[in-house]
Motif scaffolding. Sequence first.
Motif: not given
Length: 213
Positions: A20, A22, A65, A67, A91-92, A94
């Motif tokens: 992962w 960030y 993106n 998300g 997948d993403t 915020t």
Amino acid sequence: MFPGTLSGGVVGRALEKKIWSYDTINIRDFAINNYGSVDDEQFGGGAGMVMRPDVVGNAIDSIKNPGKIIFFSPRGKPLNQQMVHEYIKNDTITLLCGRYEGLDQRVIDEYDIEEVSIGDYVLSGGELAAQVFVDTAVRLLDNVLGGGLDSTQNESFEIGGLEWPLYTRPSVWRGHKVPEVLLSGHHGNIERWRKQQSDEITKERRPDLIKEN
Ligand code: ADE
């Protein structure tokens, strides 16, 4: 504040392994003035400042993106293990960490933001809540926990209640013995004992987790 606690343990290792990743955005970069103001008094009066929709909107728009967007707030839907399983299908995500009294409702509506709480208490900011969320989510991703699927399947909440008591060596410690059944090697009896212990402890501590049927 990031990665903060997320740099340690299995979640930190997963970060190093790029399972992962960030990015952080500092809301102050979108402040309305040189003082770095991102909040204002609430319409209607009352104590506590509110995060401005123009500032937060511009911050969100800077993300290529975003998300699904989650806002951490004591007003949110209480987070549980089942919700985390759903969230990790994205997948993403915020994560919007609030400060001050709250966030202007129009941003929440405009971006269809999901409000999530990590418990019935008030934190001074959403950052710790975001780290709690990421920790619970990342440990469920493939190749994060050593024991594979098994390491999460028998946990509290995954089994529909709280986990049974655990014991390890030595089998006698300060005169206290490990329950006989666990040393018996009889898998059927062990499983029944665990189920009964789990039911008892769930009934006592978390009757709300017991389904009526
Ligand atoms: N921000 C402040 N308190 C919170 C809570 N209990 N859960 C999530 N975010 C918060």
